[in-house]
Design a protein around this motif. Structure first.
Motif, mmCIF file in Angstrom:
data_model
loop_
_atom_site.group_PDB
_atom_site.id
_atom_site.type_symbol
_atom_site.label_atom_id
_atom_site.label_comp_id
_atom_site.label_asym_id
_atom_site.label_seq_id
_atom_site.Cartn_x
_atom_site.Cartn_y
_atom_site.Cartn_z
ATOM 1 N N ILE A 27 0.820 -1.218 0.000
ATOM 2 C CA ILE A 27 0.000 0.000 0.000
ATOM 3 C C ILE A 27 0.854 1.268 0.000
ATOM 4 N N ALA A 28 2.192 1.126 0.023
ATOM 5 C CA ALA A 28 3.070 2.298 0.016
ATOM 6 C C ALA A 28 2.944 3.035 -1.312
ATOM 7 N N ARG A 29 3.056 4.358 -1.243
ATOM 8 C CA ARG A 29 2.963 5.188 -2.433
ATOM 9 C C ARG A 29 4.099 6.208 -2.438
ATOM 10 N N TRP A 30 4.308 6.822 -3.604
ATOM 11 C CA TRP A 30 5.334 7.863 -3.724
ATOM 12 C C TRP A 30 5.110 8.953 -2.685
ATOM 13 N N ALA A 31 3.890 9.444 -2.573
ATOM 14 C CA ALA A 31 3.533 10.438 -1.561
ATOM 15 C C ALA A 31 2.895 9.720 -0.379
ATOM 16 N N THR A 32 3.461 9.905 0.798
ATOM 17 C CA THR A 32 2.970 9.191 1.975
ATOM 18 C C THR A 32 1.498 9.471 2.233
ATOM 19 N N ASN A 33 1.058 10.700 1.994
ATOM 20 C CA ASN A 33 -0.341 11.050 2.236
ATOM 21 C C ASN A 33 -1.292 10.422 1.230
ATOM 22 N N ALA A 34 -0.768 9.760 0.205
ATOM 23 C CA ALA A 34 -1.614 9.078 -0.773
ATOM 24 C C ALA A 34 -1.866 7.621 -0.401
ATOM 25 N N GLU A 35 -1.286 7.165 0.693
ATOM 26 C CA GLU A 35 -1.484 5.775 1.113
ATOM 27 C C GLU A 35 -2.854 5.600 1.765
ATOM 28 N N ARG A 36 -3.504 4.483 1.462
ATOM 29 C CA ARG A 36 -4.786 4.131 2.060
ATOM 30 C C ARG A 36 -4.736 2.655 2.456
ATOM 31 N N ARG A 306 7.675 10.919 1.093
ATOM 32 C CA ARG A 306 7.401 12.166 1.799
ATOM 33 C C ARG A 306 5.941 12.560 1.573
ATOM 34 N N TYR A 307 5.380 13.293 2.514
ATOM 35 C CA TYR A 307 4.060 13.872 2.308
ATOM 36 C C TYR A 307 4.177 14.948 1.232
ATOM 37 N N THR A 308 3.142 15.060 0.395
ATOM 38 C CA THR A 308 3.250 15.933 -0.778
ATOM 39 C C THR A 308 1.929 16.625 -1.070
ATOM 40 N N VAL A 339 8.305 22.378 6.372
ATOM 41 C CA VAL A 339 7.694 22.114 5.068
ATOM 42 C C VAL A 339 8.589 22.727 3.998
ATOM 43 N N ASP A 340 8.961 21.927 3.014
ATOM 44 C CA ASP A 340 9.751 22.426 1.888
ATOM 45 C C ASP A 340 8.806 22.833 0.766
ATOM 46 N N THR A 341 8.939 24.060 0.293
ATOM 47 C CA THR A 341 8.091 24.540 -0.791
ATOM 48 C C THR A 341 8.948 24.921 -1.993
ATOM 49 N N ALA A 342 8.324 24.912 -3.160
ATOM 50 C CA ALA A 342 9.043 25.239 -4.392
ATOM 51 C C ALA A 342 8.037 25.546 -5.487
ATOM 52 N N PHE A 343 8.498 26.276 -6.500
ATOM 53 C CA PHE A 343 7.746 26.315 -7.750
ATOM 54 C C PHE A 343 8.683 25.931 -8.885
ATOM 55 N N ILE A 344 8.102 25.325 -9.906
ATOM 56 C CA ILE A 344 8.864 24.809 -11.038
ATOM 57 C C ILE A 344 8.227 25.317 -12.325
ATOM 58 N N VAL A 372 3.346 25.930 -14.625
ATOM 59 C CA VAL A 372 3.955 26.281 -13.343
ATOM 60 C C VAL A 372 3.434 25.293 -12.305
ATOM 61 N N LEU A 373 4.330 24.499 -11.765
ATOM 62 C CA LEU A 373 3.996 23.524 -10.728
ATOM 63 C C LEU A 373 4.400 24.078 -9.371
ATOM 64 N N PHE A 374 3.500 23.965 -8.403
ATOM 65 C CA PHE A 374 3.782 24.362 -7.025
ATOM 66 C C PHE A 374 3.787 23.098 -6.175
ATOM 67 N N MET A 375 4.829 22.934 -5.362
ATOM 68 C CA MET A 375 4.971 21.692 -4.609
ATOM 69 C C MET A 375 5.415 21.963 -3.180
ATOM 70 N N ALA A 376 4.763 21.278 -2.244
ATOM 71 C CA ALA A 376 5.190 21.262 -0.846
ATOM 72 C C ALA A 376 5.440 19.821 -0.447
ATOM 73 N N ARG A 377 6.542 19.583 0.278
ATOM 74 C CA ARG A 377 6.854 18.238 0.761
ATOM 75 C C ARG A 377 7.304 18.338 2.214
ATOM 76 N N TRP A 378 6.895 17.365 3.016
ATOM 77 C CA TRP A 378 7.228 17.378 4.433
ATOM 78 C C TRP A 378 7.264 15.953 4.962
ATOM 79 N N ASP A 379 7.742 15.796 6.205
ATOM 80 C CA ASP A 379 8.006 14.459 6.735
ATOM 81 C C ASP A 379 7.194 14.094 7.975
ATOM 82 N N GLU A 380 6.580 15.071 8.616
ATOM 83 C CA GLU A 380 5.856 14.800 9.857
ATOM 84 C C GLU A 380 4.383 14.535 9.579
#
Length: 466
Positions: A27-36, A306-308, A339-344, A372-380
């Motif tokens: 059930i693991a996913r690339w983004a931790t918050n996407a796991e169910r 990571r959470y995304t 929280v790590d933020t970025a735009f691409i 333009v992609l906006f992304m936040a990633r975090w671990d907690e």
């Protein structure tokens, strides 16, 4: 016979249940918050097995999710207390036709599998810029890549699919077989069934290209964006592309990173990007590299586990003032490291993409703009971090949208690239806004092929009769 035993006997493949040793990995996913926490995770060995699983799930009223690479941050490849059809273990083969005109790609393959098969056969096709992304979600949602300037969207190169429908039927969709379904699959997402094989056009490709990453101190962002605007306004050739990331480095230092790509000789690539090199990047890795290496550059900002949170917009071209203001928000929101933020900025020449009529495929975003992609990633873990990430990304995105309001036509504030969403449940208005004039036809196709809405994740399309 229990439901578990019944399902296990119904298809050719493996079944993983809660409590099994490999359940957490299943059930693991690339983004931790996407796991169910799925009730069933299935690993079918062939298309017939997928059909059997769909029939069993529908007959038992169990919701279905389909996983290829598991890269969706929205959780669309996961199913809480439902069933997951994971194509990645067995349906992941990639081959090239004898005449080297098309790829045959399993629905569970990753883009690195396509890259590898391509370089072995001297061919390539537009694909993802993160090589551990699954092919399925990216293709069905549209698909950009470094080769899009030459060959267009990934969906523009789709020749045929094998798909399992909601009633378990296995059909081939192409321009001549199930043409309405084929139209919908080119941008309409996973709303119509489980694609177990894609057939994509491929093109002769040299084994090496010019590419690499240029790193600049964050305080030089205005200079960098000014050069990027000059490059963009001059009309880059179809063989060029740039990805520009404004973020903090792993050492927490402000940094602007440009991925440069030129599908040709090193000397020509250096000439194309000479103004960026003349700025004097603190690190310059650009060189002659094997083609598959190009799609590894963004892996460092897209690591697993990571959470995304992601969202997107579009822009007519790089604007220094808007980018500087947005970067101030990036630095402010990421200052404490929680929280790590970025735009691409994704700068792919759009002439080929825009040459396709909006109504020719379900994918509607054909304007000559950059993404333009906006992304936040975090671990907690914790809702407070998710809420914070969402609010901070909105503050960065708002800079682009508010800046655009002063410069008519610079930005189409919504909806951005459809594959860049982290929302699990989207209102109908968002789906309509994504597909715009194509939505009514998508509803009719949905009614024809999945009127009971078995496949409802991502941007869900409400079935509607003609």
């Amino acid at each position: 016979m229990s439901l578990d035993a019944e399902l296990r006997a119904a298809f050719n493949g493996e079944l993983v249940l809660p409590g099994d040793p490999d359940y957490a990995n299943a059930i693991a996913r690339w983004a931790t918050n996407a796991e169910r926490k799925a009730r069933y995770v299935t690993f079918p060995k062939d298309t017939q097995a997928v059909s059997a699983i769909v029939n069993w799930a529908v007959s038992n009223n169990i919701p279905i999710a389909v996983k290829g690479g598991g890269h969706s941050a929205s959780g669309s490849s996961s199913s809480e207390d439902g069933l997951v059809i994971d194509l990645g273990r067995h349906l992941n083969k990639v081959t090239v036709s004898e005449d080297k005109k098309v790829f045959f790609i399993g629905g569970g393959a990753l883009w690195e599998d396509v890259d590898r098969a391509g370089v072995e056969n001297g061919v390539a096709t537009p694909g993802g810029t993160v090589n551990h992304t699954g092919v399925g979600g990216l293709i069905l949602g549209g698909g950009y890549g470094y080769l899009s300037g030459e060959y267009g969207m990934v969906v523009d190169n789709l020749v045929e699919v094998t798909i399992v429908l909601a009633d378990g039927r296995i059909v081939t969709a192409s321009e001549i077989s199930e043409p309405d379904l084929f139209w919908a699959l080119r941008g309409g997402g996973g709303n119509f069934g489980v694609v177990t094989q894609f057939v994509l056009k491929c093109y002769p490709q040299r084994p090496t290209v010019y590419g690499g990453r240029l790193f600049y101190p964050g305080e030089r962002i205005k200079e960098v964006i000014e050069v990027a605007r000059k490059w963009w306004n001059a009309g880059p050739s179809a063989k060029e592309a740039i990805l520009l990331t404004a973020a903090r480095s792993p050492a927490r230092e402000p940094v602007v990173v440009i991925n440069v790509f030129y599908n040709g000789e090193v000397s020509d690539g250096e000439e194309k990007f000479k103004d960026f090199i003349a700025l004097g990047p603190i690190v310059n890795t650009a060189a002659e590299v094997p083609v598959p290496v190009i799609n590894t550059f963004q892996n460092t900002v897209a690591v697993h586990g990571r959470y995304t949170y992601m969202t997107a917009t579009s822009q007519a071209g790089p604007d220094p003032d808007i980018c500087v203001s947005a970067y101030h928000e990036v630095l402010k929101t990421s200052e404490d490291g929680a929280v790590d933020t970025a735009f691409i900025l994704e700068l792919y020449p759009h002439e080929k993409i825009a040459s396709v009529l909006v109504e020719a495929t379900a994918f509607p975003a054909r304007k000559s703009q950059i993404g333009v992609l906006f992304m936040a990633r975090w671990d907690e873990a914790g809702q407070q971090f998710a809420d914070r990430a969402k609010n901070e990304i909105r503050s960065i995105k708002d800079v682009f949208i508010q800046g655009a309001s002063k410069q008519a036509g610079l930005v189409d504030p919504e909806p951005g690239y459809s594959n860049y969403t982290s929302e699990e449940k989207l209102p109908a208005s968002s789906t309509k806004n994504i597909f715009k004039g194509n939505y009514a036809r998508l509803q009719r196709v949905k009614h024809q092929y999945d009127r009971n809405n078995v496949f409802f994740r991502w941007y869900g399309i409400e079935p509607a009769p003609a």
